[in-house]
Write an enzyme that holds these catalytic residues in place. Structure first.
Site, PDB file in Angstrom:
ATOM      1  N   LYS A   1       0.855  -1.190   0.000  1.00 26.09           N
ATOM      2  CA  LYS A   1       0.000   0.000   0.000  1.00 26.09           C
ATOM      3  C   LYS A   1       0.885   1.231   0.000  1.00 26.09           C
ATOM      4  O   LYS A   1       1.694   1.437   0.896  1.00 26.09           O
ATOM      5  CB  LYS A   1      -0.898  -0.018   1.237  1.00 26.09           C
TER       6      LYS A   1
ATOM      7  N   LYS B   1      -2.286  -1.648  -3.787  1.00 28.79           N
ATOM      8  CA  LYS B   1      -3.149  -0.472  -3.739  1.00 28.79           C
ATOM      9  C   LYS B   1      -2.300   0.783  -3.820  1.00 28.79           C
ATOM     10  O   LYS B   1      -1.301   0.854  -3.113  1.00 28.79           O
ATOM     11  CB  LYS B   1      -3.923  -0.514  -2.415  1.00 28.79           C
TER      12      LYS B   1
HETATM   13  C1  PBG Z   1      -7.623   2.973   5.743  1.00 27.95           C
HETATM   14  C2  PBG Z   1      -7.861   2.922   4.296  1.00 27.95           C
HETATM   15  C3  PBG Z   1      -7.675   3.913   3.317  1.00 27.95           C
HETATM   16  C4  PBG Z   1      -8.164   3.385   2.123  1.00 27.95           C
HETATM   17  C5  PBG Z   1      -8.599   2.091   2.385  1.00 27.95           C
HETATM   18  N1  PBG Z   1      -8.383   1.820   3.728  1.00 27.95           N
HETATM   19  C6  PBG Z   1      -7.204   5.301   3.430  1.00 27.95           C
HETATM   20  C7  PBG Z   1      -5.833   5.648   3.777  1.00 27.95           C
HETATM   21  O1  PBG Z   1      -4.948   4.791   3.906  1.00 27.95           O
HETATM   22  O2  PBG Z   1      -5.619   6.842   3.973  1.00 27.95           O
HETATM   23  C8  PBG Z   1      -8.218   4.116   0.809  1.00 27.95           C
HETATM   24  C9  PBG Z   1      -9.263   3.642  -0.134  1.00 27.95           C
HETATM   25  C10 PBG Z   1      -9.570   4.537  -1.274  1.00 27.95           C
HETATM   26  O3  PBG Z   1      -8.955   5.592  -1.511  1.00 27.95           O
HETATM   27  O4  PBG Z   1     -10.503   4.176  -1.991  1.00 27.95           O
HETATM   28  N2  PBG Z   1      -6.310   3.015   6.151  1.00 27.95           N
END
Ligand code: PBG
Length: 330
Positions: free
Chosen positions: A197, A250
């Protein structure tokens, strides 16, 4: 190979039937996971301004209606995000038996025994500071956060989650959650790790939807640097070794090379997250009449499948399923 004029690739593109025969990759509603944002209250269906078509839903007929619609379109999996009533330093509602996600899980489990229920396991929606863990001396304390994540995962499993999806990018989070789940008898609850991520600006609209923007600083001390690829392989290998059942990359669109690279190094099923900013860009351009939404969405989703994603989390899930029923990706 003798080349032209013996070889004429265009011969295979002449009709729709030929193109279908030659098609290498497929996209089906089964490949899609629909995100849902659940909130307290009743009769709430609040559209997220930067994500037209995406709603914060209360856990009553509002949620039921949306899930019934998804199921009718052939979507078999959802991932839940909760917006708590109150936020505090450690995000207590995250592991409360009557927390918003737990309530949604119990309702959905009862109404849809065969719907795959995935939950996001993170602290940022629940903490007053908006970071993904326990903050000590202005930084997220990795090891103190692990204990919390274990409690959250157990509480989601108890309420009916099939799969928990830790997204906080804490080192050791998969192992901590696996240990906590097994210790409580939830051996069958699977872990979909947000293994890879990145610290991405494409999460902007989500933070509005989930009310989870960090109150200070950013997430670059725990999410990955967009410039890195080798590190993605390391993160994926670590989470696999810690017991992840599924891996995720992601965001998706700017990271399809990462999806491909991880795909080639793991036998685990791989999920790509087509994130909020990717959705918002398409919606905004389509509204202006600058893009053909249907074609752009199906093209992006098949691109993720081609890169090696087995499944895709996408806010376009319902629309895509409806378009696929009408005529497929071609
Ligand atoms: C929680 C989380 C996030 C997303 C999914 N789980 C946000 C972040 O890490 O700030 C992002 C999902 C999206 O942008 O569709 N940590």
């Amino acid at each position: 190979m003798t080349g032209f004029p013996l070889q004429r690739p265009r011969r295979r593109r002449r009709t729709a039937a030929l193109r279908r025969l030659a098609r290498e990759h497929a996209l089906a509603p089964d490949d899609l996971i629909a995100p849902l944002f659940v909130v307290h209250g009743s009769g709430v269906a609040r559209e997220v301004p930067s994500m037209p078509g995406v709603f914060q839903l209360s856990v009553d007929a509002m949620l039921d209606r949306e899930v019934d619609r998804l199921r009718a379109l052939g979507i078999g999996a959802v991932i839940l995000f909760g917006i708590p009533a109150r936020k505090d330093e450690i995000g207590s509602e995250n592991f409360a038996p009557d927390g918003i996600v737990q309530r949604a899980l119990r309702r959905l489990r009862e109404r849809h025994p065969d719907l795959l229920l995935v939950t996001d396991v993170c602290c940022c929606e629940y903490t007053s500071h908006g970071h993904c863990g326990v903050v000590k001396d202005g930084a997220v304390d990795n090891d103190a956060t692990l204990e919390l994540l274990g409690r959250v995962a157990k509480s989601h499993a108890a309420a009916g989650a099939d799969v928990v999806a830790p997204s906080g990018m804490m080192d050791g989070m998969v192992r901590a959650i696996r240990t906590a789940l097994d210790g409580a008898g939830y051996r069958d609850c699977a872990i979909l790790s947000y293994a890879v991520k990145y610290a991405s600006a494409f999460y902007g609209p989500f933070r509005e939807a989930a009310e989870s923007a960090p109150a200070f600083g950013d997430r670059r001390q725990y999410q990955m640097d967009p410039a890195n690829l080798r590190e993605a392989l390391l993160e994926a290998a670590l989470d696999e070794a810690e017991g992840a059942d599924f891996l995720m990359v992601k965001p998706a669109l700017a990271y399809l090379d990462v999806v491909r690279a991880v795909r080639e190094r793991t036998a685990l099923p791989l999920v790509a997250y087509n994130v909020s900013g990717e959705y918002a860009m398409v919606k905004a351009a389509a509204r202006q009449g600058w893009l053909d939404e249907r074609r752009v969405v199906l093209e992006a989703l098949i691109g993720m499948r081609r890169a090696g994603a087995d499944a895709i989390i996408t806010y376009h899930a319902a629309d895509a399923a409806a378009w696929l029923a009408e005529g497929g990706v071609g």
